[in-house]
Design an enzyme around this catalytic site. Structure first.
Site, mmCIF file in Angstrom:
data_model
loop_
_atom_site.group_PDB
_atom_site.id
_atom_site.type_symbol
_atom_site.label_atom_id
_atom_site.label_comp_id
_atom_site.label_asym_id
_atom_site.label_seq_id
_atom_site.Cartn_x
_atom_site.Cartn_y
_atom_site.Cartn_z
ATOM 1 N N ASP A 8 0.898 -1.154 0.018
ATOM 2 C CA ASP A 8 -0.003 0.080 0.010
ATOM 3 C C ASP A 8 1.016 1.307 0.006
ATOM 4 O O ASP A 8 2.033 1.145 -0.171
ATOM 5 C CB ASP A 8 -0.932 -0.143 1.253
ATOM 6 C CG ASP A 8 -0.354 -0.058 2.497
ATOM 7 O OD1 ASP A 8 0.813 0.132 2.646
ATOM 8 O OD2 ASP A 8 -1.230 0.119 3.457
ATOM 9 N N HIS A 9 0.241 2.370 -0.033
ATOM 10 C CA HIS A 9 0.825 3.657 0.209
ATOM 11 C C HIS A 9 2.201 3.758 1.126
ATOM 12 O O HIS A 9 3.155 4.386 1.054
ATOM 13 C CB HIS A 9 0.003 4.918 0.072
ATOM 14 C CG HIS A 9 -0.706 4.797 1.276
ATOM 15 N ND1 HIS A 9 -1.641 3.591 1.606
ATOM 16 C CD2 HIS A 9 -0.850 5.629 2.526
ATOM 17 C CE1 HIS A 9 -2.326 3.993 2.864
ATOM 18 N NE2 HIS A 9 -1.672 5.354 3.552
ATOM 19 N N CYS A 65 2.763 -3.848 4.089
ATOM 20 C CA CYS A 65 1.892 -2.520 4.187
ATOM 21 C C CYS A 65 2.389 -1.993 5.748
ATOM 22 O O CYS A 65 3.631 -2.114 5.794
ATOM 23 C CB CYS A 65 0.359 -2.804 4.379
ATOM 24 S SG CYS A 65 -0.091 -3.998 5.859
ATOM 25 N N GLY A 66 1.637 -1.017 6.402
ATOM 26 C CA GLY A 66 2.262 -0.495 7.441
ATOM 27 C C GLY A 66 2.916 -1.557 8.478
ATOM 28 O O GLY A 66 3.916 -1.403 9.032
ATOM 29 N N THR A 67 1.991 -2.497 9.008
ATOM 30 C CA THR A 67 2.125 -3.442 9.773
ATOM 31 C C THR A 67 2.443 -4.913 9.090
ATOM 32 O O THR A 67 2.959 -5.850 9.739
ATOM 33 C CB THR A 67 1.152 -3.653 10.690
ATOM 34 O OG1 THR A 67 -0.184 -4.291 10.207
ATOM 35 C CG2 THR A 67 0.835 -2.466 11.705
ATOM 36 N N VAL A 69 0.072 -6.589 8.574
ATOM 37 C CA VAL A 69 -1.197 -7.285 9.181
ATOM 38 C C VAL A 69 -2.429 -7.458 7.952
ATOM 39 O O VAL A 69 -2.844 -8.458 7.838
ATOM 40 C CB VAL A 69 -1.697 -6.826 10.448
ATOM 41 C CG1 VAL A 69 -2.950 -7.512 10.820
ATOM 42 C CG2 VAL A 69 -0.657 -6.896 11.493
ATOM 43 N N GLY A 70 -2.841 -6.246 7.690
ATOM 44 C CA GLY A 70 -3.972 -5.985 6.814
ATOM 45 C C GLY A 70 -3.841 -6.877 5.455
ATOM 46 O O GLY A 70 -4.820 -7.321 5.017
ATOM 47 N N HIS A 98 8.015 -25.585 7.543
ATOM 48 C CA HIS A 98 6.890 -26.276 8.204
ATOM 49 C C HIS A 98 5.854 -26.251 7.704
ATOM 50 O O HIS A 98 4.810 -27.052 7.679
ATOM 51 C CB HIS A 98 6.920 -25.988 9.810
ATOM 52 C CG HIS A 98 8.264 -26.579 10.613
ATOM 53 N ND1 HIS A 98 8.144 -26.570 11.859
ATOM 54 C CD2 HIS A 98 9.281 -27.053 9.899
ATOM 55 C CE1 HIS A 98 9.206 -27.215 12.224
ATOM 56 N NE2 HIS A 98 10.117 -27.501 11.074
ATOM 57 N N ASN A 99 5.425 -25.029 7.467
ATOM 58 C CA ASN A 99 3.940 -24.371 6.722
ATOM 59 C C ASN A 99 3.940 -24.364 5.477
ATOM 60 O O ASN A 99 2.911 -24.106 5.004
ATOM 61 C CB ASN A 99 3.280 -23.229 7.791
ATOM 62 C CG ASN A 99 3.982 -23.250 9.073
ATOM 63 O OD1 ASN A 99 4.668 -22.405 9.714
ATOM 64 N ND2 ASN A 99 3.252 -24.038 9.819
ATOM 65 N N ARG A 132 6.201 -35.040 8.170
ATOM 66 C CA ARG A 132 5.039 -34.921 9.183
ATOM 67 C C ARG A 132 4.528 -33.477 8.799
ATOM 68 O O ARG A 132 3.236 -33.489 8.971
ATOM 69 C CB ARG A 132 5.806 -35.035 10.438
ATOM 70 C CG ARG A 132 6.312 -33.959 11.014
ATOM 71 C CD ARG A 132 6.960 -34.232 12.350
ATOM 72 N NE ARG A 132 7.669 -32.935 12.863
ATOM 73 C CZ ARG A 132 8.972 -32.964 12.489
ATOM 74 N NH1 ARG A 132 9.791 -33.359 11.777
ATOM 75 N NH2 ARG A 132 9.372 -31.895 13.181
ATOM 76 N N HIS A 133 5.132 -32.457 8.293
ATOM 77 C CA HIS A 133 4.479 -31.320 8.125
ATOM 78 C C HIS A 133 3.589 -31.179 6.776
ATOM 79 O O HIS A 133 2.729 -30.435 6.887
ATOM 80 C CB HIS A 133 5.698 -30.151 7.841
ATOM 81 C CG HIS A 133 6.745 -30.347 8.902
ATOM 82 N ND1 HIS A 133 6.425 -29.790 10.165
ATOM 83 C CD2 HIS A 133 7.998 -30.512 8.872
ATOM 84 C CE1 HIS A 133 7.595 -29.929 11.011
ATOM 85 N NE2 HIS A 133 8.564 -30.374 9.976
HETATM 86 C C1 RB5 Z 1 -2.705 2.162 6.471
HETATM 87 O O1 RB5 Z 1 -2.512 3.417 7.531
HETATM 88 C C2 RB5 Z 1 -2.361 1.137 7.305
HETATM 89 O O2 RB5 Z 1 -3.609 0.696 8.133
HETATM 90 C C3 RB5 Z 1 -1.948 0.017 6.663
HETATM 91 O O3 RB5 Z 1 -0.986 0.122 5.896
HETATM 92 C C4 RB5 Z 1 -1.712 -1.667 7.420
HETATM 93 O O4 RB5 Z 1 -0.801 -1.173 8.463
HETATM 94 C C5 RB5 Z 1 -2.799 -2.482 7.703
HETATM 95 O O5 RB5 Z 1 -2.704 -3.180 8.253
#
Ligand code: RB5
Length: 149
Positions: A8-9, A65-67, A69-70, A98-99, A132-133
């Site tokens: 992302d940005h 992305c930022g984290t 996560v998303g 393993h995964n 096993r994996h």
């Molecule tokens: C964008 O602000 C932020 O939410 C995105 O980069 C990311 O961290 C989401 O998981």
């Protein structure tokens, strides 16, 4: 390998650095965007790279992305994707061994570029150990199949 990359940005500048690094390791990079720092929605890029992995347009994917996560949650919604978000090389390596992860994700707000490169190298160098994996990865696939019904 042919590696799909998406971001992302927030992660645009780290994406450029990581793409260059991946090329320097001898891989081909397919860049699914985002291509600038204007605000963008991470699910678009998570899904695009995930679809390219599942359709075998690319061998595997890297998402930022930022984290992390998303964009990794978005990719994991596509059947056949096993995406890991991590911020250190050990989990990246084990996730392949393993995964059999097929997408690596991390956060531009979490890791610096040198650590990100170590994570990428650990993941790309690692190989699925099967044995096993393999049974457990099959069990993950079975969960997807149950959901699809
Ligand atoms: C964008 O602000 C932020 O939410 C995105 O980069 C990311 O961290 C989401 O998981």
């Amino acid at each position: 390998m042919k590696i799909g990359i998406g971001n992302d940005h927030v992660a645009y500048s780290l994406k450029l650095e990581i793409a260059e690094y991946v090329r320097s390791l001898g891989h081909e990079v397919v860049d699914f965007g985002h291509h600038n720092e204007e605000r963008a929605d991470y699910p678009v890029y998570g899904e695009a790279v995930a679809n390219a992995v599942v359709s075998k347009e690319v061998d595997c994917g890297i998402l930022i992305c930022g984290t992390g996560v998303g964009i990794s949650i978005s990719a994991n919604k596509v059947n056949g994707i096993r995406a890991i978000v991590c911020s250190e090389p050990y989990s990246a390596m084990l996730s392949k061994q393993h995964n059999n992860t097929n997408i690596l994700a991390f956060g531009a707000r979490v890791v610096g570029s040198e650590l990100a490169k170590m994570i990428v190298k650990s993941w790309l160098d690692a190989e699925f150990e099967g044995d096993r994996h393999a049974k457990r990865v099959e069990m993950i696939k079975a969960i997807e199949e149950k959901q699809a019904k």
